[in-house]
Design a protein around this motif. Structure first.
Motif, PDB file in Angstrom:
ATOM      1  N   ARG A  90       0.820  -1.213   0.000  1.00  0.00           N
ATOM      2  CA  ARG A  90       0.000   0.000   0.000  1.00  0.00           C
ATOM      3  C   ARG A  90       0.853   1.262   0.000  1.00  0.00           C
ATOM      4  NH1 ARG A  90      -4.589  -0.151   4.413  1.00  0.00           N
ATOM      5  NH2 ARG A  90      -5.230   1.608   3.144  1.00  0.00           N
ATOM      6  N   GLU A  91       2.165   1.119  -0.146  1.00  0.00           N
ATOM      7  CA  GLU A  91       3.027   2.292  -0.072  1.00  0.00           C
ATOM      8  C   GLU A  91       2.843   3.243  -1.255  1.00  0.00           C
ATOM      9  OE1 GLU A  91       5.535  -1.062  -1.849  1.00  0.00           O
ATOM     10  OE2 GLU A  91       3.967  -0.781  -0.358  1.00  0.00           O
ATOM     11  N   LYS A  92       2.211   2.764  -2.350  1.00  0.00           N
ATOM     12  CA  LYS A  92       1.991   3.613  -3.519  1.00  0.00           C
ATOM     13  C   LYS A  92       0.649   4.343  -3.448  1.00  0.00           C
ATOM     14  CE  LYS A  92       4.912   0.913  -6.641  1.00  0.00           C
ATOM     15  NZ  LYS A  92       4.982   0.153  -7.911  1.00  0.00           N
ATOM     16  N   GLU A  93      -0.095   4.142  -2.380  1.00  0.00           N
ATOM     17  CA  GLU A  93      -1.362   4.833  -2.229  1.00  0.00           C
ATOM     18  C   GLU A  93      -1.135   6.314  -1.920  1.00  0.00           C
ATOM     19  OE1 GLU A  93      -4.283   1.227  -0.744  1.00  0.00           O
ATOM     20  OE2 GLU A  93      -3.892   2.929   0.551  1.00  0.00           O
ATOM     21  N   ARG A  94      -2.229   7.050  -1.858  1.00  0.00           N
ATOM     22  CA  ARG A  94      -2.161   8.486  -1.612  1.00  0.00           C
ATOM     23  C   ARG A  94      -1.470   8.775  -0.279  1.00  0.00           C
ATOM     24  NH1 ARG A  94      -7.605  11.698  -2.589  1.00  0.00           N
ATOM     25  NH2 ARG A  94      -7.052  10.916  -4.654  1.00  0.00           N
ATOM     26  N   PRO A  95      -0.444   9.641  -0.258  1.00  0.00           N
ATOM     27  CA  PRO A  95       0.276   9.939   0.985  1.00  0.00           C
ATOM     28  C   PRO A  95      -0.650  10.496   2.066  1.00  0.00           C
ATOM     29  CG  PRO A  95       1.480  10.763  -0.920  1.00  0.00           C
ATOM     30  CD  PRO A  95       0.131  10.335  -1.421  1.00  0.00           C
ATOM     31  N   ALA A  96      -0.494   9.991   3.275  1.00  0.00           N
ATOM     32  CA  ALA A  96      -1.289  10.462   4.409  1.00  0.00           C
ATOM     33  C   ALA A  96      -0.563  10.083   5.692  1.00  0.00           C
ATOM     34  CB  ALA A  96      -2.688   9.848   4.382  1.00  0.00           C
ATOM     35  N   PHE A  97      -0.667  10.955   6.699  1.00  0.00           N
ATOM     36  CA  PHE A  97      -0.013  10.639   7.962  1.00  0.00           C
ATOM     37  C   PHE A  97      -0.772  11.272   9.124  1.00  0.00           C
ATOM     38  CE2 PHE A  97       1.542  14.861   7.282  1.00  0.00           C
ATOM     39  CZ  PHE A  97       1.826  15.380   8.548  1.00  0.00           C
ATOM     40  N   THR A  98      -0.640  10.660  10.276  1.00  0.00           N
ATOM     41  CA  THR A  98      -1.146  11.204  11.536  1.00  0.00           C
ATOM     42  C   THR A  98      -0.169  10.831  12.631  1.00  0.00           C
ATOM     43  OG1 THR A  98      -3.468  11.050  10.882  1.00  0.00           O
ATOM     44  CG2 THR A  98      -3.011  11.173  13.237  1.00  0.00           C
ATOM     45  N   ALA A  99       0.239  11.821  13.421  1.00  0.00           N
ATOM     46  CA  ALA A  99       1.181  11.576  14.512  1.00  0.00           C
ATOM     47  C   ALA A  99       0.768  12.411  15.720  1.00  0.00           C
ATOM     48  CB  ALA A  99       2.604  11.923  14.093  1.00  0.00           C
ATOM     49  N   SER A 100       1.167  11.952  16.891  1.00  0.00           N
ATOM     50  CA  SER A 100       0.833  12.682  18.121  1.00  0.00           C
ATOM     51  C   SER A 100       2.042  12.709  19.046  1.00  0.00           C
ATOM     52  CB  SER A 100      -0.366  12.045  18.824  1.00  0.00           C
ATOM     53  OG  SER A 100      -0.076  10.714  19.200  1.00  0.00           O
ATOM     54  N   LEU A 101       1.916  13.509  20.080  1.00  0.00           N
ATOM     55  CA  LEU A 101       3.006  13.690  21.049  1.00  0.00           C
ATOM     56  C   LEU A 101       2.681  12.881  22.305  1.00  0.00           C
ATOM     57  CD1 LEU A 101       5.640  15.396  21.153  1.00  0.00           C
ATOM     58  CD2 LEU A 101       4.327  17.127  22.380  1.00  0.00           C
ATOM     59  N   THR A 102       3.569  11.991  22.689  1.00  0.00           N
ATOM     60  CA  THR A 102       3.289  11.122  23.836  1.00  0.00           C
ATOM     61  C   THR A 102       3.663  11.769  25.166  1.00  0.00           C
ATOM     62  OG1 THR A 102       5.454  10.048  23.620  1.00  0.00           O
ATOM     63  CG2 THR A 102       3.607   9.045  22.450  1.00  0.00           C
ATOM     64  N   THR A 103       4.733  12.561  25.168  1.00  0.00           N
ATOM     65  CA  THR A 103       5.195  13.187  26.419  1.00  0.00           C
ATOM     66  C   THR A 103       5.320  14.700  26.241  1.00  0.00           C
ATOM     67  OG1 THR A 103       7.519  12.869  25.815  1.00  0.00           O
ATOM     68  CG2 THR A 103       6.464  11.124  27.101  1.00  0.00           C
ATOM     69  N   THR A 104       5.251  15.422  27.328  1.00  0.00           N
ATOM     70  CA  THR A 104       5.386  16.878  27.299  1.00  0.00           C
ATOM     71  C   THR A 104       6.816  17.264  26.915  1.00  0.00           C
ATOM     72  OG1 THR A 104       3.667  17.158  28.961  1.00  0.00           O
ATOM     73  CG2 THR A 104       5.212  18.976  28.667  1.00  0.00           C
ATOM     74  N   GLN A 105       6.945  18.192  25.970  1.00  0.00           N
ATOM     75  CA  GLN A 105       8.257  18.638  25.507  1.00  0.00           C
ATOM     76  C   GLN A 105       8.538  20.062  25.977  1.00  0.00           C
ATOM     77  OE1 GLN A 105       9.033  18.193  21.319  1.00  0.00           O
ATOM     78  NE2 GLN A 105       8.585  16.005  21.303  1.00  0.00           N
ATOM     79  N   TYR A 106       9.775  20.275  26.413  1.00  0.00           N
ATOM     80  CA  TYR A 106      10.208  21.603  26.867  1.00  0.00           C
ATOM     81  C   TYR A 106      11.059  22.257  25.772  1.00  0.00           C
ATOM     82  CZ  TYR A 106      12.953  25.165  29.247  1.00  0.00           C
ATOM     83  OH  TYR A 106      13.568  26.345  29.580  1.00  0.00           O
ATOM     84  N   PHE A 107      10.784  23.534  25.521  1.00  0.00           N
ATOM     85  CA  PHE A 107      11.558  24.282  24.540  1.00  0.00           C
ATOM     86  C   PHE A 107      12.133  25.526  25.204  1.00  0.00           C
ATOM     87  CE2 PHE A 107       8.608  21.883  21.929  1.00  0.00           C
ATOM     88  CZ  PHE A 107       9.415  21.443  20.892  1.00  0.00           C
ATOM     89  N   GLY A 108      13.453  25.650  25.144  1.00  0.00           N
ATOM     90  CA  GLY A 108      14.101  26.832  25.665  1.00  0.00           C
ATOM     91  C   GLY A 108      14.139  27.953  24.656  1.00  0.00           C
ATOM     92  N   GLY A 109      13.792  27.650  23.415  1.00  0.00           N
ATOM     93  CA  GLY A 109      13.774  28.625  22.326  1.00  0.00           C
ATOM     94  C   GLY A 109      13.069  27.997  21.146  1.00  0.00           C
ATOM     95  N   ASN A 110      13.512  28.342  19.954  1.00  0.00           N
ATOM     96  CA  ASN A 110      12.894  27.767  18.765  1.00  0.00           C
ATOM     97  C   ASN A 110      13.318  26.309  18.588  1.00  0.00           C
ATOM     98  OD1 ASN A 110      11.869  30.312  18.339  1.00  0.00           O
ATOM     99  ND2 ASN A 110      13.453  30.899  16.855  1.00  0.00           N
ATOM    100  N   GLY A 111      12.406  25.496  18.072  1.00  0.00           N
ATOM    101  CA  GLY A 111      12.724  24.096  17.828  1.00  0.00           C
ATOM    102  C   GLY A 111      11.556  23.382  17.170  1.00  0.00           C
ATOM    103  N   VAL A 112      11.875  22.400  16.324  1.00  0.00           N
ATOM    104  CA  VAL A 112      10.841  21.623  15.635  1.00  0.00           C
ATOM    105  C   VAL A 112      10.183  20.665  16.621  1.00  0.00           C
ATOM    106  CG1 VAL A 112      10.376  19.953  13.796  1.00  0.00           C
ATOM    107  CG2 VAL A 112      12.060  21.773  13.434  1.00  0.00           C
ATOM    108  N   VAL A 113       8.862  20.607  16.587  1.00  0.00           N
ATOM    109  CA  VAL A 113       8.121  19.680  17.442  1.00  0.00           C
ATOM    110  C   VAL A 113       8.156  18.298  16.788  1.00  0.00           C
ATOM    111  CG1 VAL A 113       5.929  19.176  18.570  1.00  0.00           C
ATOM    112  CG2 VAL A 113       6.620  21.560  18.186  1.00  0.00           C
ATOM    113  N   LYS A 114       8.650  17.319  17.523  1.00  0.00           N
ATOM    114  CA  LYS A 114       8.764  15.956  16.989  1.00  0.00           C
ATOM    115  C   LYS A 114       7.624  15.098  17.547  1.00  0.00           C
ATOM    116  CE  LYS A 114      13.777  16.539  16.775  1.00  0.00           C
ATOM    117  NZ  LYS A 114      15.109  16.084  17.286  1.00  0.00           N
ATOM    118  N   PHE A 115       6.570  14.989  16.763  1.00  0.00           N
ATOM    119  CA  PHE A 115       5.430  14.164  17.151  1.00  0.00           C
ATOM    120  C   PHE A 115       5.845  12.704  16.997  1.00  0.00           C
ATOM    121  CE2 PHE A 115       3.909  18.257  15.775  1.00  0.00           C
ATOM    122  CZ  PHE A 115       2.928  18.578  16.702  1.00  0.00           C
TER     123      PHE A 115
END
Length: 217
Positions: A90-115
């Motif tokens: 099924r890897e050739k099907e229409r691209p789709a994704f869903t992700a979530s955050l399991t634990t609380t993340q701390y940011f001291g400044g700018n940074g990409v959120v890694k779901f």
């Protein structure tokens, strides 16, 4: 007394049949002698035909193996899907994704959120280690994110395309900010959620999410 003797006979028949079947003996040896009275002076022996018993036992063994495999195959398939993040074929099907955050993340400044918890990843275009969704083909995409602030704190997050800051989300004291956009992406364009501002936390526990899918090419 009679019932005990009959039970003993049936048990011996079963053991003998299993031994014959396991050793691969020919069906020509289709009979066996079962002692009814173990008396040296006056032995009493009955001759039993085990052909049908061997066949029934063979069918029972085959059915047990088939039932076991039928039960295990779905489990093996699901383990493969969980491991590689998409269903084979099924890897050739229409691209789709869903992700979530399991634990609380701390940011001291700018940074990409890694779901980090990936629920769906058709086409394997989302990378939970970097937090980036990379468009596998050109088209119109629907992208959405929900971010939740921590207790007694603010949260500022932006949705980015490549190096361009697009739209912003805000949360305050366990509130959420949600973004839903449609964007035209070229192949290999990247989309991601990035924290902006000072020291803040983004709430986990599957309450902050990131998802998208290809609407049309």
């Amino acid at each position: 007394m009679v019932m005990m003797v009959l039970r003993g006979i049936l048990f011996q028949l079963l053991v003998i049949s299993i031994m014959k079947y396991a050793k691969g003996q020919n069906s020509d040896n289709s009979s066996t002698e079962i002692p009814l009275l173990d008396n040296q002076n006056m032995p009493l022996v009955a001759l039993f035909d085990t052909t049908k018993l061997n066949e029934v036992l063979k069918i029972a063994i085959q059915k047990t193996v088939e039932d076991t495999m039928n039960e295990m195959i779905p489990r093996i398939k699901q383990a493969v899907i969980d491991d590689i993040g998409y269903e084979p074929g099924r890897e050739k099907e229409r691209p789709a994704f869903t992700a979530s955050l399991t634990t609380t993340q701390y940011f001291g400044g700018n940074g990409v959120v890694k779901f980090d918890k990936v629920w769906l990843n058709m086409g394997r275009a989302y990378d939970h280690e970097t937090g980036l969704f990379t468009a596998p083909k050109m088209g119109l995409y629907s992208i959405s994110t929900t971010v939740m602030s921590n207790h007694n704190s603010h949260l500022h997050c932006d949705l980015w395309k490549n190096n361009e800051n697009l739209v912003r989300a805000f949360g305050n004291d366990l509130s959420t900010g949600t973004l839903n956009v449609v964007m035209a992406l070229k192949m290999n364009d990247t989309v991601y959620v990035k924290h902006s501002g000072g020291s803040e936390k983004i709430y986990g526990d599957q309450r902050s999410t990131f998802s998208g899918y290809l609407i049309t090419e």
